[in-house]
Design a protein around this motif. Structure first.
Motif, PDB file in Angstrom:
ATOM      1  N   LEU A 305       5.713   0.219   6.642  1.00 18.42           N
ATOM      2  CA  LEU A 305       5.825  -0.639   5.464  1.00 18.42           C
ATOM      3  C   LEU A 305       5.073  -0.052   4.281  1.00 18.42           C
ATOM      4  CD1 LEU A 305       5.445  -4.345   6.671  1.00 18.42           C
ATOM      5  CD2 LEU A 305       7.325  -3.393   5.331  1.00 18.42           C
ATOM      6  N   LEU A 306       3.851   0.423   4.552  1.00 14.58           N
ATOM      7  CA  LEU A 306       3.025   0.969   3.477  1.00 14.58           C
ATOM      8  C   LEU A 306       3.671   2.215   2.881  1.00 14.58           C
ATOM      9  CD1 LEU A 306       0.441   0.710   1.860  1.00 14.58           C
ATOM     10  CD2 LEU A 306      -0.716   2.120   3.571  1.00 14.58           C
ATOM     11  N   LEU A 307       4.171   3.100   3.735  1.00 10.22           N
ATOM     12  CA  LEU A 307       4.806   4.321   3.241  1.00 10.22           C
ATOM     13  C   LEU A 307       6.026   3.985   2.382  1.00 10.22           C
ATOM     14  CD1 LEU A 307       4.857   7.402   3.244  1.00 10.22           C
ATOM     15  CD2 LEU A 307       6.289   7.316   5.286  1.00 10.22           C
ATOM     16  N   ALA A 308       6.793   2.997   2.806  1.00 11.60           N
ATOM     17  CA  ALA A 308       7.972   2.604   2.027  1.00 11.60           C
ATOM     18  C   ALA A 308       7.565   2.088   0.651  1.00 11.60           C
ATOM     19  CB  ALA A 308       8.757   1.538   2.781  1.00 11.60           C
ATOM     20  N   ARG A 309       6.462   1.353   0.591  1.00 14.18           N
ATOM     21  CA  ARG A 309       5.982   0.856  -0.698  1.00 14.18           C
ATOM     22  C   ARG A 309       5.451   2.008  -1.555  1.00 14.18           C
ATOM     23  NH1 ARG A 309       8.041  -4.203  -1.684  1.00 14.18           N
ATOM     24  NH2 ARG A 309       7.671  -5.591   0.089  1.00 14.18           N
ATOM     25  N   ILE A 310       4.724   2.928  -0.930  1.00 16.84           N
ATOM     26  CA  ILE A 310       4.169   4.068  -1.665  1.00 16.84           C
ATOM     27  C   ILE A 310       5.282   4.905  -2.288  1.00 16.84           C
ATOM     28  CG2 ILE A 310       2.960   6.278  -1.398  1.00 16.84           C
ATOM     29  CD1 ILE A 310       1.201   4.900   0.724  1.00 16.84           C
ATOM     30  N   GLU A 311       6.333   5.137  -1.516  1.00 15.41           N
ATOM     31  CA  GLU A 311       7.432   5.994  -1.971  1.00 15.41           C
ATOM     32  C   GLU A 311       8.466   5.239  -2.790  1.00 15.41           C
ATOM     33  OE1 GLU A 311       8.941   7.846   1.544  1.00 15.41           O
ATOM     34  OE2 GLU A 311       7.244   9.247   1.689  1.00 15.41           O
ATOM     35  N   GLY A 312       8.235   3.933  -2.980  1.00 14.23           N
ATOM     36  CA  GLY A 312       9.147   3.162  -3.795  1.00 14.23           C
ATOM     37  C   GLY A 312      10.509   2.945  -3.184  1.00 14.23           C
ATOM     38  N   LYS A 313      10.582   3.005  -1.852  1.00 13.24           N
ATOM     39  CA  LYS A 313      11.867   2.863  -1.172  1.00 13.24           C
ATOM     40  C   LYS A 313      12.296   1.397  -1.032  1.00 13.24           C
ATOM     41  CE  LYS A 313      11.525   7.126   1.526  1.00 13.24           C
ATOM     42  NZ  LYS A 313      11.448   7.713   2.899  1.00 13.24           N
TER      43      LYS A 313
END
Length: 340
Positions: A305-313
């Protein structure tokens, strides 16, 4: 001992500082031959790039900050280990902080990690104090995911145990063994995990049409000594409980110590069951029947979830993901005598 600098690397490699910087940070093309010279010089000089300085220059980071209330708890240790593995699998490093469940320290840790330009935060929130949600929202200026506790109306994603389902598992198991006089220890009010577990217990008892005796419900039991004192009161009632349900390791430790102090045996005199499976349950006598939290899935989902938010996905409203625990039956509970 003097630390080596980028100038030392440039001197050893016989290249410019600009070439060294471009090689290390990947900010400009450098020929393969020069890259090999630079990296060899980095090893020779024993140079270690400053990640904070690099983050400031590039505006990027591959580091995540993990903040928990108490590193001494088995749950936090398991979370940190699983989270580090999950983040490593997606190419990130982890910084770790513990605040003794003190919100003021928690907010200082958030500020410290932010000054290190972390890419994001994973927080097991303290949730203490008035307008905690507002204070947390104001303090966090980077993508963040909450774990373990849920904050109402939060702007952050949350990954937590399915506490309501866990309460159902525990209560149904005790009911199946014939227990009706079940003591339940509740934590501090406002802590979502405690509130959800208590609600699940009450709903399951109501569904089974079993009356919950008020004197068997003890609130604000969040320290070992609280549980120790609570057990003394419970087991000296004219009609003591036949089973005690604990919702965390502190309660369990205090309960077992309190029963031992009274000369009572588990499960002969009273059955004991726990929500927190991160303790040496198998090595105890008796071994404790307990819920086992799927901390690996919690960590993996939080990292994703965090990675998706970081990458704007993703650009969706905050979501709450609940991960189901499982009940491990051991020897600390027995059927009520006379139960079929």
């Amino acid at each position: 001992m003097k630390l080596s600098t980028i100038k030392d690397v440039a001197r050893i490699a016989k290249v410019s500082i600009t070439t060294v910087s471009a090689t290390i940070n990947g900010t400009a093309p450098v020929s393969k031959a020069l890259q090999e010279r630079v990296w060899e010089a980095v090893k020779t000089a024993g140079y270690h790039p400053d990640p904070v300085a690099r983050n400031l220059r590039t505006g990027t980071s591959k580091t995540i900050g993990l903040i928990v209330p108490d590193i001494a708890t088995p749950w936090a240790a398991h979370l940190a280990k699983a989270m580090q593995r999950a983040l490593s699998d997606i190419g990130y490093n982890m910084l770790f902080a513990s605040n003794d469940d003190d919100p003021e320290r928690e907010f200082r840790e958030i500020e410290l990690f932010s000054s290190h330009r972390v890419a994001g935060l994973i927080i097991a929130p303290t949730t203490h104090g008035e307008d905690y949600a507002g204070r947390l929202a104001d303090a966090v200026h980077t993508p963040a995911v909450l774990v373990d506790r849920v904050i109402e109306n939060s702007r952050f994603d949350s990954v937590t145990d399915d506490n309501h389902f866990g309460a159902q598992l525990i209560t149904r198991y005790l009911l199946k063994l014939g227990h009706r006089d079940i003591a339940f220890m509740v934590g501090r009010p406002g802590i979502s995990s405690s509130d959800e577990r208590y609600a699940g217990f009450l709903e399951t008892m109501a569904a089974a049409k079993v009356t919950v005796r008020d004197e068997l419900i003890h609130h604000r039991i969040h320290l070992r000594e609280h549980a120790f004192a609570s057990v003394q009161k419970l087991m000296t009632l004219p009609r003591p409980p036949t089973a005690i349900a604990c919702i965390n390791i502190a309660q369990l430790l205090g309960t077992m110590a309190g029963l031992q102090n009274m000369g009572l045996r588990v499960p002969d005199d009273v059955s004991v069951i726990s929500f927190d499976g991160f303790h040496p349950a198998e090595g105890w006598n008796p071994s404790i029947t307990a819920l086992t939290q799927d901390i690996t899935t919690v960590s993996t989902r939080a990292a994703e979830l965090l990675l998706a938010r970081i990458e704007g996905k993703v650009d969706t409203p905050p979501q709450i993901i609940r991960v189901a625990p499982s009940l491990t039956v051991r020897t600390s509970c027995r059927a009520v005598p006379g139960t079929a």
